[in-house]
Design a protein around this motif. Structure first.
Motif, mmCIF file in Angstrom:
data_model
loop_
_atom_site.group_PDB
_atom_site.id
_atom_site.type_symbol
_atom_site.label_atom_id
_atom_site.label_comp_id
_atom_site.label_asym_id
_atom_site.label_seq_id
_atom_site.Cartn_x
_atom_site.Cartn_y
_atom_site.Cartn_z
ATOM 1 N N PHE A 65 0.824 -1.121 -0.434
ATOM 2 C CA PHE A 65 -0.152 -0.029 0.481
ATOM 3 C C PHE A 65 1.344 0.882 -0.079
ATOM 4 O O PHE A 65 2.131 1.188 0.720
ATOM 5 N N ARG A 66 0.199 1.765 -1.137
ATOM 6 C CA ARG A 66 1.354 3.432 -0.709
ATOM 7 C C ARG A 66 0.506 4.897 -1.126
ATOM 8 O O ARG A 66 -0.674 4.220 -1.906
ATOM 9 N N LEU B 48 -3.505 6.833 -4.325
ATOM 10 C CA LEU B 48 -3.605 5.210 -3.653
ATOM 11 C C LEU B 48 -2.603 4.213 -4.371
ATOM 12 O O LEU B 48 -3.957 3.981 -5.846
ATOM 13 N N LYS B 49 -2.219 3.394 -4.204
ATOM 14 C CA LYS B 49 -1.554 2.009 -5.021
ATOM 15 C C LYS B 49 -1.546 1.165 -3.834
ATOM 16 O O LYS B 49 -1.484 1.092 -2.999
ATOM 17 N N VAL B 50 -2.422 0.103 -4.189
ATOM 18 C CA VAL B 50 -2.072 -1.211 -3.743
ATOM 19 C C VAL B 50 -1.269 -2.754 -5.075
ATOM 20 O O VAL B 50 -2.104 -2.443 -6.179
ATOM 21 N N ASP B 51 0.010 -3.094 -4.905
ATOM 22 C CA ASP B 51 0.796 -3.638 -5.812
ATOM 23 C C ASP B 51 0.590 -3.046 -6.657
ATOM 24 O O ASP B 51 1.288 -1.869 -6.370
ATOM 25 N N ASP B 52 0.429 -3.009 -8.220
ATOM 26 C CA ASP B 52 0.292 -2.265 -9.382
ATOM 27 C C ASP B 52 -0.550 -1.754 -9.747
ATOM 28 O O ASP B 52 -1.035 -1.168 -10.824
ATOM 29 N N GLN B 53 -2.087 -1.413 -9.003
ATOM 30 C CA GLN B 53 -3.317 -1.000 -9.270
ATOM 31 C C GLN B 53 -3.278 0.457 -8.553
ATOM 32 O O GLN B 53 -2.472 0.439 -7.156
ATOM 33 N N ALA B 54 -3.370 1.663 -8.885
ATOM 34 C CA ALA B 54 -3.140 2.501 -8.612
ATOM 35 C C ALA B 54 -4.989 3.788 -8.591
ATOM 36 O O ALA B 54 -5.780 3.557 -9.658
ATOM 37 N N LEU B 55 -5.223 4.551 -8.288
ATOM 38 C CA LEU B 55 -7.183 4.360 -7.117
ATOM 39 C C LEU B 55 -6.051 6.211 -7.412
ATOM 40 O O LEU B 55 -6.020 6.327 -5.937
ATOM 41 N N SER B 56 -6.723 7.258 -8.104
ATOM 42 C CA SER B 56 -6.446 8.815 -8.366
ATOM 43 C C SER B 56 -7.467 9.391 -8.078
ATOM 44 O O SER B 56 -8.521 9.353 -8.427
ATOM 45 N N LEU C 45 -15.605 0.924 -4.186
ATOM 46 C CA LEU C 45 -14.203 0.554 -4.724
ATOM 47 C C LEU C 45 -13.717 -0.555 -5.385
ATOM 48 O O LEU C 45 -14.086 -1.821 -5.300
ATOM 49 N N PRO C 46 -13.010 -0.600 -6.207
ATOM 50 C CA PRO C 46 -12.598 -1.690 -7.446
ATOM 51 C C PRO C 46 -12.032 -2.254 -6.775
ATOM 52 O O PRO C 46 -11.243 -1.946 -5.254
ATOM 53 N N SER C 47 -11.632 -3.911 -6.492
ATOM 54 C CA SER C 47 -10.842 -4.504 -6.415
ATOM 55 C C SER C 47 -9.172 -3.257 -6.503
ATOM 56 O O SER C 47 -9.191 -3.184 -7.871
ATOM 57 N N PRO C 48 -8.061 -3.695 -5.693
ATOM 58 C CA PRO C 48 -8.212 -4.485 -3.877
ATOM 59 C C PRO C 48 -8.514 -3.280 -3.320
ATOM 60 O O PRO C 48 -8.408 -3.723 -2.297
ATOM 61 N N PHE C 49 -8.884 -2.318 -3.509
ATOM 62 C CA PHE C 49 -9.078 -1.462 -2.663
ATOM 63 C C PHE C 49 -10.115 -1.447 -1.751
ATOM 64 O O PHE C 49 -9.945 -0.678 -0.379
ATOM 65 N N ASN C 50 -11.066 -2.313 -2.155
ATOM 66 C CA ASN C 50 -11.947 -2.989 -1.739
ATOM 67 C C ASN C 50 -11.968 -3.979 -0.357
ATOM 68 O O ASN C 50 -12.254 -3.870 0.618
#
Length: 337
Positions: free
Chosen positions: A279-280, A290-298, A317-322
């Motif tokens: 998580f970043r 917000l980033k989890v692995d290679d997925q980003a949510l702006s 929220l989309p996976s994996p943020f949920n």
């Protein structure tokens, strides 16, 4: 207001009453309390804003905007992470406040509460000797204020909760304490609102029949949060009318970076001890990412970030943020100002 909000209007909190004056006459006021709170075991600092008012002849001059900004500046300097505001208007929206929370309102008629009834469970008037039990029950909620004793004493003195006259009722199974309910007086339609509750949720559900008899009401409304899954299931099975709802008022993120740091235990709980690699969080142009692995949510701004962190009614929220969000939102209860 002095009587209804003793936790706001007292000498110890005087520095948190911010005002504009005209020749020594106070013409605008923004009130604030500051409390620690726990979000899933993460200790954060929360400001609550209320009693915001300007004399009519002084409106449209930007006084409330300037005074509210002074409150935000003081909150930031005091180390506050986020702000709960008991209102929703342009004054707050322009600063970045927004509605959050994937909660529900459950309304039960007498037939529904009868299906939940347990003859061994009943409500009784609050006894001060049981206050410590109530404090312990409240501290077991996934999201809760870390209340000093004066918060409880203030409610007991004022008899007001969330702008309404309210009663403090204990729930017992036989002679065993199971929790408590803080309930508004019935309105003109005979509806009682459960303004705060804590304890064993199966007993709280069973106590609603006793509550309707004690309060002489014809229906009950309970505000449920995502972690109230036992109560949600029981009320739904009994035939309650349940609709999505946000939490009360609006929320404004004050110190985003500090808040995200303080959420570290939550990320560990949801993602495991190597969460820092998964998580970043950081600024992204004019917004945040917000980033989890290679997925980003702006997200575009602080309001959109608050909505992502705490959720919105019926929005997934989309996976994996949920897997990480929404966070459990705070419910005011007796901390309402």
């Amino acid at each position: 207001m002095l009587r209804q909000y003793p936790q706001l209007f007292n000498l110890q909190n005087l520095d948190n009453s911010l005002v504009m004056s005209d020749d020594r006459r106070i013409v605008c006021h923004v009130g604030m309390t500051e409390r620690w709170a726990s979000f899933g075991g993460c200790k954060v600092e929360v400001a609550c804003i209320g009693a915001v008012a300007t004399y009519e002849e002084y409106r449209s001059r930007g006084l409330a905007t300037r005074t509210f900004q002074a409150a935000c500046d003081k909150a930031r300097a005091d180390g506050i992470d986020l702000m709960m505001i008991s209102g929703d208007r342009g004054l707050y929206r322009r600063a970045g406040a927004t509605k959050v929370g994937r909660d529900w309102n459950a309304t039960l008629d007498l037939e529904a509460v009868q299906r939940l009834a347990d003859p061994g469970v009943h409500v009784a008037a609050f006894l001060e000797a049981d206050l410590l039990l109530c404090v312990t029950a409240y501290s077991g909620k996934l999201a809760h204020f870390i209340r000093p004793p004066e918060d409880w004493r203030g409610f007991l003195k004022s008899g007001y909760c969330m702008n309404r006259r309210a009663r403090f009722l204990l729930v017992h199974r036989g002679s065993v304490f199971c929790g408590y309910l803080i309930v508004s007086e019935p309105n003109a339609e005979g509806l009682c609102a459960v303004l705060e509750f804590a304890g064993e949720q199966s007993a709280l559900a069973a106590a609603l029949r006793s509550l309707t008899e004690y309060m002489e009401c014809t229906s009950v409304r309970v505000h449920l949060q995502p972690f109230d899954f036992t109560l949600h299931t029981l009320l739904s099975q009994a035939g309650a009318y349940i609709e999505p709802a946000p939490t009360s008022g609006t929320l404004l993120l004050i110190n985003v970076e500090q808040f995200m740091q303080r959420l570290t235990p939550w990320f560990i709980h949801r993602l495991g001890p190597n969460h820092a690699e998964r998580f970043r969080y950081g600024p992204d142009r004019d917004g945040y990412v917000l980033k989890v692995d290679d997925q980003a949510l702006s997200v575009k701004d602080k309001a959109a970030l608050a909505e992502a962190l705490f959720g919105q009614p019926a929005v997934e929220l989309p996976s994996p943020f949920n897997e990480v969000f929404p966070l459990p939102a705070l419910w005011y209860g007796i901390n309402y100002v």
